[in-house]
Design a protein around this motif. Sequence first.
Motif, mmCIF file in Angstrom:
data_model
loop_
_atom_site.group_PDB
_atom_site.id
_atom_site.type_symbol
_atom_site.label_atom_id
_atom_site.label_comp_id
_atom_site.label_asym_id
_atom_site.label_seq_id
_atom_site.Cartn_x
_atom_site.Cartn_y
_atom_site.Cartn_z
ATOM 1 N N GLU A 40 0.840 -1.201 0.000
ATOM 2 C CA GLU A 40 0.000 0.000 0.000
ATOM 3 C C GLU A 40 0.875 1.250 0.000
ATOM 4 O O GLU A 40 1.983 1.232 0.543
ATOM 5 N N SER A 41 0.343 2.312 -0.559
ATOM 6 C CA SER A 41 1.030 3.602 -0.496
ATOM 7 C C SER A 41 0.014 4.717 -0.674
ATOM 8 O O SER A 41 -1.111 4.474 -1.114
ATOM 9 N N GLY A 42 0.442 5.934 -0.312
ATOM 10 C CA GLY A 42 -0.373 7.103 -0.606
ATOM 11 C C GLY A 42 -0.991 7.805 0.581
ATOM 12 O O GLY A 42 -1.617 8.847 0.417
ATOM 13 N N GLY A 43 -0.854 7.264 1.768
ATOM 14 C CA GLY A 43 -1.435 7.944 2.914
ATOM 15 C C GLY A 43 -0.655 9.205 3.254
ATOM 16 O O GLY A 43 0.392 9.488 2.676
ATOM 17 N N GLY A 44 -1.185 9.972 4.189
ATOM 18 C CA GLY A 44 -0.498 11.184 4.604
ATOM 19 C C GLY A 44 -1.423 12.154 5.289
ATOM 20 O O GLY A 44 -2.550 11.820 5.655
ATOM 21 N N LEU A 45 -0.927 13.370 5.443
ATOM 22 C CA LEU A 45 -1.667 14.446 6.100
ATOM 23 C C LEU A 45 -2.194 15.405 5.035
ATOM 24 O O LEU A 45 -1.437 15.828 4.150
ATOM 25 N N VAL A 46 -3.455 15.748 5.137
ATOM 26 C CA VAL A 46 -4.058 16.650 4.166
ATOM 27 C C VAL A 46 -5.064 17.537 4.895
ATOM 28 O O VAL A 46 -5.642 17.124 5.907
ATOM 29 N N THR A 53 -11.500 -9.674 -5.975
ATOM 30 C CA THR A 53 -12.055 -8.417 -5.482
ATOM 31 C C THR A 53 -11.022 -7.754 -4.591
ATOM 32 O O THR A 53 -10.401 -8.426 -3.758
ATOM 33 N N MET A 54 -10.825 -6.467 -4.795
ATOM 34 C CA MET A 54 -9.942 -5.700 -3.912
ATOM 35 C C MET A 54 -10.763 -4.619 -3.248
ATOM 36 O O MET A 54 -11.750 -4.126 -3.813
ATOM 37 N N GLY A 55 -10.345 -4.248 -2.060
ATOM 38 C CA GLY A 55 -11.114 -3.245 -1.341
ATOM 39 C C GLY A 55 -10.272 -2.461 -0.360
ATOM 40 O O GLY A 55 -9.098 -2.768 -0.132
ATOM 41 N N TRP A 56 -10.874 -1.431 0.191
ATOM 42 C CA TRP A 56 -10.261 -0.619 1.239
ATOM 43 C C TRP A 56 -11.210 -0.590 2.439
ATOM 44 O O TRP A 56 -12.387 -0.268 2.296
ATOM 45 N N TYR A 57 -10.648 -0.924 3.584
ATOM 46 C CA TYR A 57 -11.336 -0.743 4.850
ATOM 47 C C TYR A 57 -10.610 0.373 5.607
ATOM 48 O O TYR A 57 -9.456 0.678 5.322
ATOM 49 N N ASP A 72 -13.525 13.416 9.474
ATOM 50 C CA ASP A 72 -14.052 12.089 9.778
ATOM 51 C C ASP A 72 -13.434 10.984 8.918
ATOM 52 O O ASP A 72 -13.617 9.801 9.216
ATOM 53 N N ASP A 73 -12.751 11.361 7.860
ATOM 54 C CA ASP A 73 -12.082 10.363 7.020
ATOM 55 C C ASP A 73 -10.740 9.928 7.620
ATOM 56 O O ASP A 73 -10.106 8.996 7.104
ATOM 57 N N THR A 74 -10.312 10.605 8.663
ATOM 58 C CA THR A 74 -9.064 10.239 9.333
ATOM 59 C C THR A 74 -9.153 8.822 9.870
ATOM 60 O O THR A 74 -10.085 8.491 10.612
ATOM 61 N N ALA A 75 -8.200 7.989 9.466
ATOM 62 C CA ALA A 75 -8.232 6.584 9.862
ATOM 63 C C ALA A 75 -6.993 5.888 9.322
ATOM 64 O O ALA A 75 -6.237 6.455 8.528
ATOM 65 N N VAL A 76 -6.824 4.651 9.740
ATOM 66 C CA VAL A 76 -5.873 3.764 9.087
ATOM 67 C C VAL A 76 -6.640 3.021 8.003
ATOM 68 O O VAL A 76 -7.685 2.420 8.277
ATOM 69 N N TYR A 77 -6.144 3.086 6.798
ATOM 70 C CA TYR A 77 -6.798 2.450 5.659
ATOM 71 C C TYR A 77 -6.057 1.160 5.314
ATOM 72 O O TYR A 77 -4.837 1.163 5.150
ATOM 73 N N PHE A 78 -6.833 0.092 5.179
ATOM 74 C CA PHE A 78 -6.273 -1.218 4.892
ATOM 75 C C PHE A 78 -6.749 -1.706 3.527
ATOM 76 O O PHE A 78 -7.953 -1.656 3.242
ATOM 77 N N CYS A 79 -5.819 -2.186 2.743
ATOM 78 C CA CYS A 79 -6.134 -2.799 1.464
ATOM 79 C C CYS A 79 -6.434 -4.283 1.684
ATOM 80 O O CYS A 79 -5.797 -4.927 2.523
ATOM 81 N N THR A 80 -7.394 -4.795 0.944
ATOM 82 C CA THR A 80 -7.708 -6.225 1.019
ATOM 83 C C THR A 80 -7.784 -6.826 -0.377
ATOM 84 O O THR A 80 -8.075 -6.128 -1.354
ATOM 85 N N PHE A 81 -7.525 -8.116 -0.432
ATOM 86 C CA PHE A 81 -7.569 -8.854 -1.681
ATOM 87 C C PHE A 81 -8.209 -10.202 -1.423
ATOM 88 O O PHE A 81 -7.807 -10.898 -0.490
ATOM 89 N N GLU A 133 -9.198 -14.061 2.494
ATOM 90 C CA GLU A 133 -8.922 -12.651 2.235
ATOM 91 C C GLU A 133 -7.573 -12.275 2.834
ATOM 92 O O GLU A 133 -7.229 -12.668 3.943
ATOM 93 N N VAL A 134 -6.814 -11.496 2.086
ATOM 94 C CA VAL A 134 -5.498 -11.037 2.516
ATOM 95 C C VAL A 134 -5.584 -9.551 2.838
ATOM 96 O O VAL A 134 -6.224 -8.789 2.103
ATOM 97 N N TRP A 135 -4.918 -9.138 3.921
ATOM 98 C CA TRP A 135 -4.938 -7.745 4.358
ATOM 99 C C TRP A 135 -3.562 -7.123 4.254
ATOM 100 O O TRP A 135 -2.546 -7.777 4.515
ATOM 101 N N GLY A 136 -3.529 -5.858 3.879
ATOM 102 C CA GLY A 136 -2.289 -5.110 3.878
ATOM 103 C C GLY A 136 -1.946 -4.608 5.260
ATOM 104 O O GLY A 136 -2.697 -4.817 6.227
ATOM 105 N N GLN A 137 -0.824 -3.911 5.366
ATOM 106 C CA GLN A 137 -0.331 -3.424 6.652
ATOM 107 C C GLN A 137 -1.072 -2.180 7.121
ATOM 108 O O GLN A 137 -1.079 -1.878 8.309
#
Length: 120
Positions: free
Chosen positions: A6-12, A33-37, A88-97, A108-112
């Motif tokens: 995964e990549s792309g997180g940060g402060l905005v 299927t891929m997703g974001w939690y 409210d979108d502030t969170a840890v985002y996890f990729c899944t496959f 299902e596999v989860w990212g870091q």
Amino acid sequence: QVQLVESGGGLVQPGGSLRLSCTASGRKFTAYTMGWYRQTPGKQRELVASIRDDGITHFADSVKGRFTISMDNANYTMYLQMDNLKPDDTAVYFCTFKGTLFVATFPEVWGQGTVVTVSS
């Protein structure tokens, strides 16, 4: 086995944009299927968006109209474009496959996880 990067997180700032990406490597599948939690302390993990290899998408009501999801099938890479971000979108985002090989469905596999912080 599938590995997710995964990549792309940060402060905005509120109203800003970020793009998350997630690349899957390893075993190949006939369908997936891929997703974001996302998860914040004290809250239940929430499915933000998902996309199937045939392009079918799903979005949580809280992000509809602000987030878009896309897939580069050739490279097993998923993108989540997040616009008009809110605190409210502030969170840890996890990729899944989740993959299927013919009739066999694999766990299902989860990212870091990648941190998204929306703050002024």
